[in-house]
Design an enzyme around this catalytic site. Structure first.
Site, PDB file in Angstrom:
ATOM      1  N   SER A 224      -6.235  13.018 -48.458  1.00 49.08           N
ATOM      2  CA  SER A 224      -8.122  12.724 -48.319  1.00 49.08           C
ATOM      3  C   SER A 224      -7.243  10.854 -49.493  1.00 49.08           C
ATOM      4  CB  SER A 224      -9.241  13.075 -48.643  1.00 49.08           C
ATOM      5  OG  SER A 224     -10.194  12.678 -49.298  1.00 49.08           O
TER       6      SER A 224
ATOM      7  N   THR B 148     -15.531  39.404 -30.892  1.00 48.03           N
ATOM      8  CA  THR B 148     -16.601  38.891 -29.677  1.00 48.03           C
ATOM      9  C   THR B 148     -17.269  38.652 -29.942  1.00 48.03           C
ATOM     10  OG1 THR B 148     -17.422  41.197 -29.194  1.00 48.03           O
ATOM     11  CG2 THR B 148     -14.893  40.788 -28.446  1.00 48.03           C
ATOM     12  N   HIS B 149     -18.003  37.329 -29.430  1.00 53.43           N
ATOM     13  CA  HIS B 149     -18.734  36.960 -29.799  1.00 53.43           C
ATOM     14  C   HIS B 149     -18.926  36.441 -31.463  1.00 53.43           C
ATOM     15  CE1 HIS B 149     -21.704  38.644 -27.338  1.00 53.43           C
ATOM     16  NE2 HIS B 149     -20.482  39.559 -26.870  1.00 53.43           N
TER      17      HIS B 149
ATOM     18  N   ASN C 142       0.840  -1.639   0.064  1.00 56.30           N
ATOM     19  CA  ASN C 142      -0.037   0.721   0.287  1.00 56.30           C
ATOM     20  C   ASN C 142       0.961   1.157   0.294  1.00 56.30           C
ATOM     21  OD1 ASN C 142      -1.765  -1.836  -0.252  1.00 56.30           O
ATOM     22  ND2 ASN C 142      -2.772  -1.919   2.382  1.00 56.30           N
TER      23      ASN C 142
ATOM     24  N   TYR D  88      -6.507   1.499   2.620  1.00 58.45           N
ATOM     25  CA  TYR D  88      -6.295   1.160   0.819  1.00 58.45           C
ATOM     26  C   TYR D  88      -7.226   0.212   0.651  1.00 58.45           C
ATOM     27  CZ  TYR D  88      -4.733  -1.258  -3.203  1.00 58.45           C
ATOM     28  OH  TYR D  88      -4.501  -1.834  -4.518  1.00 58.45           O
TER      29      TYR D  88
HETATM   30  N1  ARG Z   1      -1.796  -3.272  -7.758  1.00 58.69           N
HETATM   31  C1  ARG Z   1      -2.091  -2.472  -6.313  1.00 58.69           C
HETATM   32  C2  ARG Z   1      -2.459  -1.237  -6.976  1.00 58.69           C
HETATM   33  O1  ARG Z   1      -2.034  -0.848  -7.408  1.00 58.69           O
HETATM   34  C3  ARG Z   1      -0.330  -2.941  -5.518  1.00 58.69           C
HETATM   35  C4  ARG Z   1      -1.453  -2.972  -4.415  1.00 58.69           C
HETATM   36  C5  ARG Z   1      -2.223  -4.270  -4.065  1.00 58.69           C
HETATM   37  N2  ARG Z   1      -2.099  -3.825  -2.512  1.00 58.69           N
HETATM   38  C6  ARG Z   1      -2.935  -4.839  -2.238  1.00 58.69           C
HETATM   39  N3  ARG Z   1      -3.659  -4.839  -0.744  1.00 58.69           N
HETATM   40  N4  ARG Z   1      -4.196  -5.560  -2.288  1.00 58.69           N
HETATM   41  O2  ARG Z   1      -3.624  -0.651  -6.103  1.00 58.69           O
END
Ligand code: ARG
Length: 481
Positions: free
Chosen positions: A279, A157-158, A112, A319
């Site tokens: 073309s 303009t316009h 993550n 995440y």
């Molecule tokens: N491929 C995942 C992404 O791009 C990587 C991180 C994956 N993390 C997880 N907890 N599955 O986000």
């Protein structure tokens, strides 16, 4: 599927082939390979320095990672599609090479914070590339401006003839939009340039890590501040995609103009053959496809911003796998906008400008009417009244098929006794243009100042990009030592 996922310990069954294919991000995150290894090198060097890993194990890992970089650079690194992403691929390759000690690399880290770090590093480089391309485009607009201080065309303009302007002023108008775009990209760059590594899965880690050390090793300005925010934060993607979208909108406006100006109706410019197409059926055709495509590609760039925002909307902390959907749109958008800027710079630089046609067109539409009204104001007539007098003169011209400049003094005096001989000094279009010398106006005094201003900004950005590029390359050299 024989390969084991990094997380297979608590599972009895392997993932089904269709689940693997559905969840794999390898198709996009393979582009992060180099950044992933740099992140790992910084991490393992930190683990060694903080005595979290024995020096011997850390050094073995470092050597292994360096070999993988060589493989990537030689094109001999093969990704295994049975492994779900690039991070897993690299870790597997490392373990294949150096044995189970490879498994120590992930101490105190999660994918993550790893993927967030990799992607920030990738987006940093893409942003610097985009800014370079934009600056190149600004540069070609400045060149056109320099050569066309005396090229007069209608200002609209316009979409109606309004007041005469110079092509110099008109091109600088586009350039200032791109100048702000460049500035905006670098603004977002500075916010993006913080290091997620060490946030781990979501709550930080129990190991005595040194986040300043990894941040510095990867060229970031400092570590991020909250681990939960860090692993879920894709603001940097959304923000850069907004910058890319507005840039694309600005590019499409320039492109639209060049398409229109290349038409037989306008005939203001002619695109160079090298940047045009023909073309298959109409032999006479020469089409401004580069500009048309640059205009058309705006859709996908703006689409990627929408895609990112909607992906983020309503996500709970922290995440979630949804976040994997950040890469493809962002990668495509950055590539597209950079290409568009580069192509438009070349197309604009090489196009032929039909000054005569612009001038002819500028003569129509009584664009010196405001100047005549201003003249009457100087003679002591209130502006509203002057507006009415000139309106009557224009009406007369339309009926008689004349323009204001070609009226005799007697005819003009028929509308106001305050008009004298000196009126003929203010009516020529060139005079109209040069007399607009208020700050930012279309006179050459003003356009010269504007160009200085833009060139100054270009220098500041060039220095920033150069410095950042040096910092980053320096980090890579040090990490690979
Ligand atoms: N491929 C995942 C992404 O791009 C990587 C991180 C994956 N993390 C997880 N907890 N599955 O986000």
């Amino acid at each position: 599927m024989e390969e084991k996922a990094l997380w297979s310990g608590r599972f009895d069954k392997a993932m089904s082939q269709d689940t693997l294919e559905f969840t794999s991000s390898l198709g996009t995150d393979v582009a992060l390979a180099f950044y992933d290894i740099m992140g790992s090198l910084a991490h393992v060097r930190m683990l060694k320095s903080c005595k979290i890993l024995p020096a011997k194990d850390a050094d073995t890992i470092i050597d292994g990672l360096k070999k993988i970089v060589d493989d990537i650079e030689n094109g001999t690194f093969e990704v295994n599609p049975d492994l779900e992403d690039i991070h897993t691929n690299i870790e597997h390759r490392l373990t294949d090479m150096i044995g189970p000690d490879g498994g120590r690399l992930h101490t105190g880290r999660s994918r993550n914070d790893q993927v967030a770090t990799d992607f920030r590093m990738y987006m940093r480089d893409m942003t610097l590339d985009a800014v370079n391309a934009l600056d190149n485009l600004i540069d070609s607009l400045i060149t056109i401006s320099e050569k066309n201080g005396d090229t007069i065309l209608p200002g609209y303009t316009h979409m109606q003839h309004a007041q005469p302007v110079t092509l110099s002023q008109h091109m600088l108008a586009h350039a200032f939009r791109f100048d702000r775009d460049g500035e905006r990209f670098l603004d977002a760059y500075s916010r993006m340039n913080r290091c997620p590594l060490g946030a781990a899965a979501l709550a930080g880690t129990t190991y005595p890590i040194d986040r300043d050390m990894t941040s510095q090793a990867l060229g970031f300005s400092g570590p991020t501040n909250n681990s939960m925010d860090t692993v879920s934060d894709r603001d940097f993607v959304a923000e850069i995609l907004f910058c890319a979208s507005l840039t694309a909108v600005h590019i499409s406006s320039l492109a639209e103009e060049l398409v229109l100006w290349s038409s037989q109706e306008f005939g203001f410019v002619e695109m160079d053959e090298a940047y045009s197409t023909g073309s298959s059926i109409m032999p006479q055709k020469k089409n401004p496809d580069v500009a048309e495509l640059a205009r058309g590609m705006t859709g996908s760039v703006v689409g990627s911003l929408m895609s990112m925002l909607v992906t983020l909307k309503g996500l709970p902390f922290t995440y979630n796998r949804d976040l994997q959907e950040d890469k493809r749109p962002a990668m495509e958008a950055m590539y597209t906008v950079t290409q568009c800027a580069m192509m438009m710079a070349s197309a604009a630089k090489t196009m032929k400008i039909n000054k005569k046609r612009m001038k002819e067109s500028a003569k129509a539409g009584f664009m010196n009417a405001t100047d005549l009204a201003d003249y009457l104001v100087v003679k002591g007539i209130p502006f509203r009244e002057a507006h009415g007098i000139v309106g009557a003169a224009v009406k007369y011209c339309v009926k008689e098929n004349k323009d204001l400049e070609s009226l005799t003094l007697d005819e003009l005096r028929g509308f106001s006794a305050s008009i004298d001989d000196d009126v003929f000094e203010i009516l020529p279009l060139r005079k109209c243009v040069e007399r607009r010398n208020s700050y930012g106006g279309t006179s050459s005094v003003s356009t010269n100042l504007q160009r200085d201003h833009l060139m100054n900004n270009l220098t500041i950005r060039e220095e920033f990009v150069y410095y950042q590029t040096e910092v980053i390359e320096d980090c890579w050299d040090r990490l690979l030592k």
